[in-house]
Write a protein that holds these residues in place. Structure first.
Motif, short mmCIF file in Angstrom:
data_model
loop_
_atom_site.label_atom_id
_atom_site.label_comp_id
_atom_site.label_asym_id
_atom_site.label_seq_id
_atom_site.Cartn_x
_atom_site.Cartn_y
_atom_site.Cartn_z
N PHE A 1 16.90 50.89 -29.35
CA PHE A 1 17.72 52.07 -29.59
C PHE A 1 17.62 53.05 -28.42
N PRO A 2 18.54 54.06 -28.37
CA PRO A 2 18.50 55.03 -27.27
C PRO A 2 17.16 55.75 -27.11
N ASN A 3 16.39 55.87 -28.18
CA ASN A 3 15.06 56.53 -28.06
C ASN A 3 13.97 55.51 -27.70
N TYR A 4 14.39 54.29 -27.35
CA TYR A 4 13.52 53.19 -26.90
C TYR A 4 12.74 52.51 -28.03
N SER A 5 12.87 52.97 -29.26
CA SER A 5 12.28 52.23 -30.37
C SER A 5 13.04 50.92 -30.54
N SER A 6 12.46 50.03 -31.33
CA SER A 6 13.06 48.69 -31.43
C SER A 6 12.90 48.14 -32.84
N GLU A 7 13.78 47.22 -33.18
CA GLU A 7 13.70 46.47 -34.44
C GLU A 7 13.77 44.98 -34.13
N LEU A 8 12.97 44.22 -34.89
CA LEU A 8 13.03 42.76 -34.86
C LEU A 8 13.52 42.32 -36.23
N ASN A 9 14.57 41.50 -36.25
CA ASN A 9 15.11 40.96 -37.50
C ASN A 9 14.90 39.45 -37.55
N VAL A 10 14.51 38.99 -38.71
CA VAL A 10 14.37 37.55 -38.91
C VAL A 10 15.14 37.20 -40.17
N ASN A 11 16.12 36.30 -40.04
CA ASN A 11 16.93 35.86 -41.17
C ASN A 11 16.44 34.53 -41.71
N ALA A 12 16.85 34.24 -42.95
CA ALA A 12 16.56 32.94 -43.56
C ALA A 12 15.11 32.53 -43.35
N LEU A 13 14.20 33.36 -43.84
CA LEU A 13 12.77 33.16 -43.60
C LEU A 13 12.28 31.79 -44.06
N LEU A 14 11.40 31.21 -43.24
CA LEU A 14 10.73 29.96 -43.55
C LEU A 14 9.24 30.23 -43.74
N LEU A 15 8.56 29.31 -44.42
CA LEU A 15 7.11 29.47 -44.61
C LEU A 15 6.41 29.61 -43.25
N GLY A 16 6.91 28.89 -42.25
CA GLY A 16 6.30 28.90 -40.92
C GLY A 16 6.47 30.19 -40.16
N ASP A 17 7.26 31.12 -40.72
CA ASP A 17 7.42 32.44 -40.07
C ASP A 17 6.27 33.37 -40.42
N SER A 18 5.40 32.95 -41.32
CA SER A 18 4.23 33.76 -41.67
C SER A 18 3.35 33.92 -40.44
N ALA A 19 3.08 35.15 -40.05
CA ALA A 19 2.35 35.41 -38.81
C ALA A 19 2.13 36.90 -38.65
N LEU A 20 1.38 37.24 -37.61
CA LEU A 20 1.24 38.65 -37.19
C LEU A 20 2.30 38.89 -36.11
N TYR A 21 3.17 39.86 -36.33
CA TYR A 21 4.21 40.17 -35.37
C TYR A 21 3.79 41.41 -34.59
N LEU A 22 3.72 41.23 -33.29
CA LEU A 22 3.20 42.26 -32.40
C LEU A 22 4.30 42.83 -31.53
N CYS A 23 4.26 44.13 -31.36
CA CYS A 23 5.16 44.82 -30.45
C CYS A 23 4.31 45.37 -29.29
#
Lengths: 113, 112
Positions: free
Chosen positions: A69-91
């Motif tokens: 975004f213009p203020n430099y913040s960010s979003e991560l989107n994940v669609n159609a979640l799978l069991l293998g998406d379980s994790a620690l998401y780091l920015c």
């Protein structure tokens, strides 16, 4: 000075759902990167954004998307979640991206059931 | 083939027993090598950046060095609070992206 902040801290979703993770960089930093870390492994690069433009993308499927975004913040989107998406998401944030030092937030722990 | 390999996978030392952790890399066009410390359930904490062979950096009991093929993290007279997983990462040309490529880490335990 505040470091990198991420929200939420923890999240539980079921397969097929969609999730949005949020990140605020260190004040003055213009680049944000996203990583996925599964237990026992090093973080894996997902995206890097600098000045709201995508600078790089790792080897992840199109179900993963992000924006800055213009203020430099960010979003991560994940669609159609799978069991293998379980994790620690780091920015991580940095002044300019590229080979500049990256400073990490505490992460969002995502569990997919 | 892994581009960044860390060894050993795990290391147990007595308090005060100095040792070294290794990070070898096979990428070409290295633009930077980074060392991080990670405590369980937390994000990695930045320690050092090295940009060229021969470069050395120090911080308290830690010293990082870089050659054309590998980096070492030397730990002198460690204390129990140095127990953590130490991660090595690189940024390199030709990878198609500017993200960090990490090794799997070395899990270090310092016993009192």
């Amino acid at each position: 000075d505040a470091g990198v902040t991420q929200s939420p801290t923890h999240l539980i979703k079921t397969r097929g759902q969609q999730v949005t993770l949020r990140c605020s960089p260190i004040s003055g930093h213009k680049s944000v990167s996203w990583y996925q870390q599964v237990l026992g492994q090093g973080p894996q690069f997902i995206f890097q954004y600098y000045e709201k433009e995508e600078r790089g993308r790792g080897n992840f499927p199109d179900r993963f998307s992000a924006r800055q975004f213009p203020n430099y913040s960010s979003e991560l989107n994940v669609n159609a979640l799978l069991l293998g998406d379980s994790a620690l998401y780091l920015c991580a944030s940095s002044w300019t991206g590229g080979s500049a030092e990256q400073f990490f937030g505490p992460g969002t722990r995502l569990t997919v059931l | 083939e892994d581009q960044v390999t860390q060894s050993p996978e795990a290391l147990r030392l007595q308090e005060g027993e100095s040792s070294s952790l290794n990070c070898s890399y096979t990428v070409s066009g290295l633009r930077g090598l980074f060392w991080y410390r990670q405590d369980p359930g937390k994000g990695p904490e930045f320690l050092f950046t090295l940009y060229s062979a021969g470069e050395e950096k120090e911080k308290e009991r830690l010293k990082a060095t870089l050659t054309k093929k590998e980096s070492f993290l030397h730990i002198t007279a460690p204390k129990p609070e140095d127990s953590a997983t130490y991660l090595c990462a690189v940024v390199y040309s030709g990878g198609g992206a500017d993200g960090l490529t990490f090794g799997k880490g070395t899990h270090l335990i310092i016993q009192p």
